[in-house]
Design an enzyme around this catalytic site. Sequence first.
Site, PDB file in Angstrom:
ATOM      1  N   LYS A 237       0.815  -1.213   0.000  1.00 21.25           N
ATOM      2  CA  LYS A 237       0.000   0.000   0.000  1.00 21.25           C
ATOM      3  C   LYS A 237       0.847   1.260   0.000  1.00 21.25           C
ATOM      4  O   LYS A 237       2.040   1.255   0.276  1.00 21.25           O
ATOM      5  CB  LYS A 237      -1.004  -0.032   1.164  1.00 21.25           C
ATOM      6  CG  LYS A 237      -2.171  -0.974   0.845  1.00 21.25           C
ATOM      7  CD  LYS A 237      -3.279  -0.939   1.871  1.00 21.25           C
ATOM      8  CE  LYS A 237      -4.454  -1.809   1.386  1.00 21.25           C
ATOM      9  NZ  LYS A 237      -5.471  -1.994   2.436  1.00 21.25           N
TER      10      LYS A 237
ATOM     11  N   ARG B 157      -3.163  -9.979   5.024  1.00 22.18           N
ATOM     12  CA  ARG B 157      -3.569 -10.173   3.626  1.00 22.18           C
ATOM     13  C   ARG B 157      -2.474  -9.606   2.727  1.00 22.18           C
ATOM     14  O   ARG B 157      -2.154  -8.420   2.805  1.00 22.18           O
ATOM     15  CB  ARG B 157      -4.896  -9.440   3.392  1.00 22.18           C
ATOM     16  CG  ARG B 157      -5.444  -9.514   1.974  1.00 22.18           C
ATOM     17  CD  ARG B 157      -6.701  -8.643   1.879  1.00 22.18           C
ATOM     18  NE  ARG B 157      -7.336  -8.696   0.563  1.00 22.18           N
ATOM     19  CZ  ARG B 157      -6.962  -7.965  -0.480  1.00 22.18           C
ATOM     20  NH1 ARG B 157      -5.950  -7.108  -0.398  1.00 22.18           N
ATOM     21  NH2 ARG B 157      -7.602  -8.082  -1.633  1.00 22.18           N
TER      22      ARG B 157
END
Length: 306
Positions: A225, A265
Amino acid sequence: MSNHSARGRVAGLPAWDRCAVMGVVNVTPDSFSDGGRWFDTTAAVKHGLHLVAQGADLVDVGGESTRPGATRVDEAEELRRVVPVVRGLASEGVAVSVDTMRASVAAQALAAGAALVNDVSGGLADPAMVPVVAEAGAPFVVMHWRGFLQGGAVQGVYEDVVTEVADELRARVEAVLDGGVAPERIVVDPGLGFSKEAEHDLALLAHLDRLLGLGHPVLVAASRKRFLGRVLAGPEGAPPPARERDAATAAVSALAAHAGAWAVRVHEVRATADAVRVAQAVEEARGHAHTPGGITPGGSTPEEAR
C-alpha cells in the site's frame, strides 16, 4: 501477550496456532499492483494454488479494484470474474475468501464454496449483504470504510485516528450483529489506505491492541500500500512502485503477527509466510524461556516444524 488467546479464532474456519496468511488473487484488469496478471479463470486458479504452495492459509478472490479512483465494475461482470475462480480453488480444497461489496456476488461465491466474505465496506455498500451473510452463517470481515474512493480519498480527516477508527468499527460491528451475523464469525479490519494518509496507517499499526480490544479477530491488509511507498521513499524521494514493496509488507506482517493479528492479507506470500513463523517462534521462545535445554514441545526440529 498470549498470541493465540489474543488472536481469537473464527467459527467456520480452521484454527491456526499463529497469524494466518491470506494470499490475494485479483481477477481484475486494473488493480493497483497486479492488475491484469491473473485476469482469466485458469490463470487466477493457478495463481491461487501457487499462493497456497508458497504458504497461504486462505486465498482472497476479488473481481473489483478498490484502489482510489477506480470505477465500479458491473454486477454481471464481477460475477463472471469471481465465481468460477472461487469454485476452482474451493474444489481443490483451498479455504477461499471472497472480496466483494455485492450481496449477490457473496451469495454465489458462498454457494460455489467460499468460506469467508471480505467486504471492504463492512456491509455498507449493499444493504442486502449482511442478511445474505447471516443467512449463510458465513464468517464476515468488517473493514473500516468511509465511502467509495472514486474521485480521491473520502473523509480522510481525523482528530485521533485510532480512537475514531475503533469507535466507527465498534458501531459497524454492532450493526452487523443486529443484522444476525454471529459474534464468533466477525473479523475486523482497520482499512489501511482507505480514506487514510500514511501517518494514519502507521498509527493504526502502532496501536493494533486498541483494535484487538474490540473483542474480534483482526485482519491487517497492508500489502504494497501507498503508506509503505511513503516510508520507503523517505521525505524527499519518489515512492518505489507497488511490486517493490514486498519486503516492507513482510516487515508489517511480522509486526502485526507479534501484536496479535489474526491474519495478514498479502500479494506476495512467501516472505510473509516466513515472517509470521518467525514471529510465532519468538513468542514461543518467550513462553519457553525457562525450559531446560530450550527444547520445543514434541522435540521437533525446525525443519519438521515447517
